[in-house]
Design an enzyme around this catalytic site. Structure first.
Site, PDB file in Angstrom:
ATOM      1  N   THR A  47       0.880  -1.214  -0.239  1.00 48.16           N
ATOM      2  CA  THR A  47       0.166  -0.002  -0.076  1.00 48.16           C
ATOM      3  C   THR A  47       0.834   1.207  -0.067  1.00 48.16           C
ATOM      4  O   THR A  47       0.559   2.189  -0.548  1.00 48.16           O
ATOM      5  CB  THR A  47      -0.997  -0.003   1.215  1.00 48.16           C
ATOM      6  OG1 THR A  47      -1.851  -1.145   1.295  1.00 48.16           O
ATOM      7  CG2 THR A  47      -1.838   1.025   1.163  1.00 48.16           C
ATOM      8  N   CYS A  48       2.017   1.136   0.690  1.00 48.26           N
ATOM      9  CA  CYS A  48       2.770   2.392   0.766  1.00 48.26           C
ATOM     10  C   CYS A  48       3.374   2.648  -0.795  1.00 48.26           C
ATOM     11  O   CYS A  48       3.683   4.012  -0.908  1.00 48.26           O
ATOM     12  CB  CYS A  48       3.959   2.084   1.960  1.00 48.26           C
ATOM     13  SG  CYS A  48       3.330   1.430   3.381  1.00 48.26           S
TER      14      CYS A  48
END
Length: 160
Positions: free
Chosen positions: A48-49
């Site tokens: 997600t980062c």
């Protein structure tokens, strides 16, 4: 106890990679006299980062600066070399200052640690974003576990 709106950012030191190599930057240097959009991720190069969080701030850097943000900074409990490599991989250029909180000193000082031991990641940071003006937190957006809603660049833009 976690930091909250109205609190002053605690005095700690990050490491960043500049033209001379790795070097310190204090919170006083980073936040003093400026409006800073800071966001934290549980780990560099994590799904997600890398797919959403950092790219969103890179893509909206001009929009954030147009609304008065002087510095956009990404912090993670990773070492400075990992943060440098991740910034290069994500082509952040001068849009986002990549900050290493290698020992988690800042993360602990603001009370937003995350125990990722269950996933083999050790102590990390929760996912959040904040706006600070001259070192005082004016907005704070902490995600619930596993979510990505309130810490995005788009959410922050709506707050400015």
């Amino acid at each position: 106890m976690a930091i909250k709106v109205g609190d002053k950012v605690p005095s700690t030191t990050f490491t960043t990679f500049g033209p001379e190599g790795p070097g310190p930057i204090t919170t006083d240097e980073l936040f003093g006299g400026k409006t800073v959009a800071l966001f934290a991720v549980p780990g560099a190069f994590t799904p997600t980062c890398s797919a959403k969080h950092l790219p969103g701030f890179t893509a909206h850097a001009g929009d954030l600066k147009a609304k008065g943000v002087d510095t956009i900074a990404c912090v993670s409990v990773n070492d400075v070399f990992v943060m440098k490599a991740w910034g290069e991989n994500q082509s952040v250029g001068d849009n986002v200052l990549m900050l290493a909180d290698g020992n988690g000193d800042f993360t602990k000082a603001i009370g937003l640690e995350l125990d990722g031991s269950r996933f083999g990641m050790g102590q990390r940071s929760q996912r959040y974003s904040l706006i600070a003006k001259d070192g005082v937190v004016t907005e704070l957006n902490v995600e619930q576990g596993g979510e990505f809603k309130v810490s995005s660049a788009e959410y922050m833009l709506a707050q400015l």
